[in-house]
Design a protein around this motif. Structure first.
Motif, PDB file in Angstrom:
ATOM      1  N   ARG A   1       0.834  -1.210   0.000  1.00 40.24           N
ATOM      2  CA  ARG A   1       0.000   0.000   0.000  1.00 40.24           C
ATOM      3  C   ARG A   1       0.868   1.259   0.000  1.00 40.24           C
ATOM      4  NH1 ARG A   1      -4.147  -2.333   3.936  1.00 40.24           N
ATOM      5  NH2 ARG A   1      -6.070  -2.482   2.717  1.00 40.24           N
ATOM      6  N   LYS A   2       1.926   1.259   0.811  1.00 39.00           N
ATOM      7  CA  LYS A   2       2.784   2.438   0.895  1.00 39.00           C
ATOM      8  C   LYS A   2       3.395   2.751  -0.468  1.00 39.00           C
ATOM      9  CE  LYS A   2       5.738   1.702   4.185  1.00 39.00           C
ATOM     10  NZ  LYS A   2       6.822   2.045   5.151  1.00 39.00           N
ATOM     11  N   LYS A   3       3.802   1.716  -1.195  1.00 41.94           N
ATOM     12  CA  LYS A   3       4.444   1.940  -2.493  1.00 41.94           C
ATOM     13  C   LYS A   3       3.429   2.367  -3.551  1.00 41.94           C
ATOM     14  CE  LYS A   3       8.247  -1.198  -1.508  1.00 41.94           C
ATOM     15  NZ  LYS A   3       9.035  -2.399  -1.896  1.00 41.94           N
ATOM     16  N   ILE A   4       2.256   1.748  -3.536  1.00 42.50           N
ATOM     17  CA  ILE A   4       1.241   2.088  -4.529  1.00 42.50           C
ATOM     18  C   ILE A   4       0.647   3.466  -4.258  1.00 42.50           C
ATOM     19  CG2 ILE A   4      -1.070   1.491  -5.361  1.00 42.50           C
ATOM     20  CD1 ILE A   4      -0.312  -1.427  -5.044  1.00 42.50           C
ATOM     21  N   ASP A   5       0.343   3.750  -3.009  1.00 44.86           N
ATOM     22  CA  ASP A   5      -0.335   4.997  -2.665  1.00 44.86           C
ATOM     23  C   ASP A   5       0.602   6.192  -2.680  1.00 44.86           C
ATOM     24  OD1 ASP A   5      -2.497   3.400  -2.366  1.00 44.86           O
ATOM     25  OD2 ASP A   5      -2.517   3.433  -0.185  1.00 44.86           O
ATOM     26  N   ALA A   6       1.919   5.942  -2.706  1.00 44.72           N
ATOM     27  CA  ALA A   6       2.872   7.047  -2.676  1.00 44.72           C
ATOM     28  C   ALA A   6       2.855   7.841  -3.969  1.00 44.72           C
ATOM     29  CB  ALA A   6       4.282   6.513  -2.409  1.00 44.72           C
ATOM     30  N   THR A   7       2.318   7.256  -5.065  1.00 42.67           N
ATOM     31  CA  THR A   7       2.383   7.942  -6.352  1.00 42.67           C
ATOM     32  C   THR A   7       1.011   8.352  -6.883  1.00 42.67           C
ATOM     33  OG1 THR A   7       2.288   5.820  -7.498  1.00 42.67           O
ATOM     34  CG2 THR A   7       4.470   6.697  -6.988  1.00 42.67           C
ATOM     35  N   GLY A   8       0.020   8.303  -6.062  1.00 43.36           N
ATOM     36  CA  GLY A   8      -1.295   8.689  -6.560  1.00 43.36           C
ATOM     37  C   GLY A   8      -2.344   8.665  -5.467  1.00 43.36           C
ATOM     38  N   ILE A   9      -3.600   8.550  -5.878  1.00 42.93           N
ATOM     39  CA  ILE A   9      -4.699   8.543  -4.919  1.00 42.93           C
ATOM     40  C   ILE A   9      -4.657   7.252  -4.116  1.00 42.93           C
ATOM     41  CG2 ILE A   9      -7.215   8.587  -4.666  1.00 42.93           C
ATOM     42  CD1 ILE A   9      -7.286  10.123  -7.322  1.00 42.93           C
ATOM     43  N   PRO A  10      -4.666   7.308  -2.786  1.00 42.35           N
ATOM     44  CA  PRO A  10      -4.575   6.094  -1.964  1.00 42.35           C
ATOM     45  C   PRO A  10      -5.862   5.274  -2.002  1.00 42.35           C
ATOM     46  CG  PRO A  10      -4.923   8.014  -0.572  1.00 42.35           C
ATOM     47  CD  PRO A  10      -4.709   8.529  -1.968  1.00 42.35           C
ATOM     48  N   GLY A  11      -5.743   4.072  -1.531  1.00 41.64           N
ATOM     49  CA  GLY A  11      -6.923   3.270  -1.316  1.00 41.64           C
ATOM     50  C   GLY A  11      -7.236   2.242  -2.378  1.00 41.64           C
ATOM     51  N   LEU A  12      -6.286   1.886  -3.270  1.00 38.58           N
ATOM     52  CA  LEU A  12      -6.580   0.877  -4.282  1.00 38.58           C
ATOM     53  C   LEU A  12      -6.803  -0.500  -3.660  1.00 38.58           C
ATOM     54  CD1 LEU A  12      -4.376   1.417  -7.482  1.00 38.58           C
ATOM     55  CD2 LEU A  12      -6.856   1.404  -7.292  1.00 38.58           C
ATOM     56  N   ILE A  13      -6.047  -0.808  -2.597  1.00 42.76           N
ATOM     57  CA  ILE A  13      -6.200  -2.112  -1.945  1.00 42.76           C
ATOM     58  C   ILE A  13      -7.145  -1.948  -0.759  1.00 42.76           C
ATOM     59  CG2 ILE A  13      -5.049  -4.026  -0.778  1.00 42.76           C
ATOM     60  CD1 ILE A  13      -2.506  -3.294  -2.262  1.00 42.76           C
ATOM     61  N   GLU A  14      -8.287  -2.612  -0.841  1.00 42.28           N
ATOM     62  CA  GLU A  14      -9.273  -2.559   0.226  1.00 42.28           C
ATOM     63  C   GLU A  14      -9.093  -3.746   1.169  1.00 42.28           C
ATOM     64  OE1 GLU A  14     -13.441  -0.925  -1.009  1.00 42.28           O
ATOM     65  OE2 GLU A  14     -12.822  -2.456  -2.472  1.00 42.28           O
ATOM     66  N   THR A  15      -9.262  -3.489   2.461  1.00 44.37           N
ATOM     67  CA  THR A  15      -9.329  -4.562   3.447  1.00 44.37           C
ATOM     68  C   THR A  15     -10.791  -4.837   3.773  1.00 44.37           C
ATOM     69  OG1 THR A  15      -7.221  -3.933   4.457  1.00 44.37           O
ATOM     70  CG2 THR A  15      -8.702  -5.292   5.780  1.00 44.37           C
ATOM     71  N   LEU A  16     -11.209  -6.060   3.555  1.00 37.40           N
ATOM     72  CA  LEU A  16     -12.556  -6.481   3.923  1.00 37.40           C
ATOM     73  C   LEU A  16     -12.418  -7.248   5.233  1.00 37.40           C
ATOM     74  CD1 LEU A  16     -13.769  -7.624   0.401  1.00 37.40           C
ATOM     75  CD2 LEU A  16     -13.992  -5.382   1.469  1.00 37.40           C
ATOM     76  N   ILE A  17     -12.716  -6.591   6.327  1.00 29.26           N
ATOM     77  CA  ILE A  17     -12.389  -7.100   7.661  1.00 29.26           C
ATOM     78  C   ILE A  17     -12.961  -8.494   7.874  1.00 29.26           C
ATOM     79  CG2 ILE A  17     -12.657  -6.700  10.137  1.00 29.26           C
ATOM     80  CD1 ILE A  17     -12.726  -3.692   9.504  1.00 29.26           C
ATOM     81  N   GLY A  18     -12.080  -9.384   8.301  1.00 29.52           N
ATOM     82  CA  GLY A  18     -12.474 -10.750   8.566  1.00 29.52           C
ATOM     83  C   GLY A  18     -12.636 -11.614   7.333  1.00 29.52           C
ATOM     84  N   ARG A  19     -12.419 -11.020   6.135  1.00 28.69           N
ATOM     85  CA  ARG A  19     -12.645 -11.776   4.901  1.00 28.69           C
ATOM     86  C   ARG A  19     -11.403 -11.813   4.028  1.00 28.69           C
ATOM     87  NH1 ARG A  19     -17.536  -9.039   2.085  1.00 28.69           N
ATOM     88  NH2 ARG A  19     -17.436 -10.914   0.773  1.00 28.69           N
ATOM     89  N   GLY A  20     -10.723 -10.675   3.825  1.00 29.61           N
ATOM     90  CA  GLY A  20      -9.532 -10.661   2.995  1.00 29.61           C
ATOM     91  C   GLY A  20      -9.318  -9.287   2.370  1.00 29.61           C
ATOM     92  N   TYR A  21      -8.889  -9.283   1.095  1.00 33.41           N
ATOM     93  CA  TYR A  21      -8.514  -8.021   0.434  1.00 33.41           C
ATOM     94  C   TYR A  21      -9.103  -7.995  -0.972  1.00 33.41           C
ATOM     95  CZ  TYR A  21      -5.134  -8.087   4.235  1.00 33.41           C
ATOM     96  OH  TYR A  21      -4.560  -8.150   5.465  1.00 33.41           O
ATOM     97  N   ARG A  22      -9.231  -6.770  -1.507  1.00 33.97           N
ATOM     98  CA  ARG A  22      -9.745  -6.595  -2.859  1.00 33.97           C
ATOM     99  C   ARG A  22      -9.047  -5.405  -3.495  1.00 33.97           C
ATOM    100  NH1 ARG A  22     -15.885  -6.144  -2.830  1.00 33.97           N
ATOM    101  NH2 ARG A  22     -15.451  -4.159  -1.806  1.00 33.97           N
ATOM    102  N   LEU A  23      -8.640  -5.576  -4.748  1.00 37.56           N
ATOM    103  CA  LEU A  23      -8.040  -4.472  -5.504  1.00 37.56           C
ATOM    104  C   LEU A  23      -9.137  -3.786  -6.302  1.00 37.56           C
ATOM    105  CD1 LEU A  23      -5.283  -3.133  -6.205  1.00 37.56           C
ATOM    106  CD2 LEU A  23      -5.277  -4.566  -8.270  1.00 37.56           C
ATOM    107  N   LYS A  24      -9.341  -2.502  -6.026  1.00 43.26           N
ATOM    108  CA  LYS A  24     -10.381  -1.757  -6.716  1.00 43.26           C
ATOM    109  C   LYS A  24      -9.996  -1.524  -8.177  1.00 43.26           C
ATOM    110  CE  LYS A  24     -10.568   1.673  -3.712  1.00 43.26           C
ATOM    111  NZ  LYS A  24     -11.040   2.890  -2.995  1.00 43.26           N
ATOM    112  N   THR A  25     -10.967  -1.498  -9.033  1.00 43.12           N
ATOM    113  CA  THR A  25     -10.705  -1.354 -10.474  1.00 43.12           C
ATOM    114  C   THR A  25     -10.724   0.092 -10.945  1.00 43.12           C
ATOM    115  OG1 THR A  25     -13.056  -1.707 -10.935  1.00 43.12           O
ATOM    116  CG2 THR A  25     -11.627  -3.642 -10.978  1.00 43.12           C
ATOM    117  N   THR A  26     -11.155   0.994 -10.071  1.00 40.66           N
ATOM    118  CA  THR A  26     -11.166   2.421 -10.440  1.00 40.66           C
ATOM    119  C   THR A  26     -10.641   3.236  -9.261  1.00 40.66           C
ATOM    120  OG1 THR A  26     -13.465   2.656  -9.675  1.00 40.66           O
ATOM    121  CG2 THR A  26     -13.093   2.210 -12.020  1.00 40.66           C
TER     122      THR A  26
END
Length: 223
Positions: free
Chosen positions: A198-223
């Protein structure tokens, strides 16, 4: 490269894994043909190092089943069976190389580099999600045309998320496909790698591409 080693001699398998990781690769181990085939079907591997004399399924049977299932991952045979008939059989079944045991580890590394160069000479495979671009052969990632320096594990983790973009990826799936079979599910290694990614991806643009779904896992947003 992410490499699967299918070798039932555990001491040798661990030696190969350690050597590969010392030279910048990610390596997983399986000790039987059947387990190896299951791992290939569920994993994201750039190369398989395959012994021939295996429990469960022989290396030849693994090769036959790989091709029958339409799996095209490159396979290099590592075997003490050195007669020309076996070598020809392995290559005819789809192996890209055949290295006789015992072998010099530097020769193994050199042959892996040859395979990497061959792949690079062909068309690169590119994944694109939002403003992320991943080139699988040249092993490069860009965000908004800015190059990101990722570790091998981070690259494998991001590849999995990008292939499943917009979908939930559970922690169990990440452990199975990015880490080895004996991964400790009680550790926080995945969370640490997600944080670093997250630190590397969010350092160059709008943060939040990787979502944490609590208790379930992770999701990469498409937009």
């Amino acid at each position: 490269m992410k490499i699967l080693v299918i070798e039932d001699e555990r001491k040798l398998a661990r030696f190969i894994k350690q050597g590969l990781e010392q030279h910048g690769h990610v390596a997983d181990l399986t000790y039987s043909g059947s387990e190896g085939l299951d791992h290939i079907a569920g994993g994201l591997y750039d190369l398989v190092l395959l012994d021939l004399m295996l429990p469960g399924q022989t290396g030849f049977e693994v090769l036959q089943n790989l091709r029958a299932f339409g799996l095209t991952v490159p396979v290099m045979i590592l075997s003490a069976l050195s007669d020309p008939e076996r070598v020809v059989q392995g290559l005819d079944l789809g192996a890209v190389d055949y290295l006789r045991k015992p072998f010099d580890f530097n020769e193994l590394l050199a042959r892996i580099r040859v395979l990497q160069r061959r792949a690079t000479m062909g068309n690169d495979v590119v994944l694109r999600v939002a403003d992320l671009e991943m080139r699988l052969v040249s092993h490069e990632v860009h965000k908004n045309n800015v190059h990101l320096e990722l570790t091998n594990r981070e690259f494998a983790l991001l590849e999995l998320l990008m292939r499943r973009a917009g979908q939930l990826v559970t922690k169990n799936e990440i452990a199975e496909k990015v880490w080895a079979m004996d991964f400790d599910m009680g550790s926080n290694v995945i969370e640490v790698h997600i944080y670093q990614l997250r630190k590397k991806i969010d350092a160059t643009g709008i943060p939040g591409l990787i979502e944490t779904l609590i208790g379930r896992g992770y999701r990469l947003k498409t937009t």
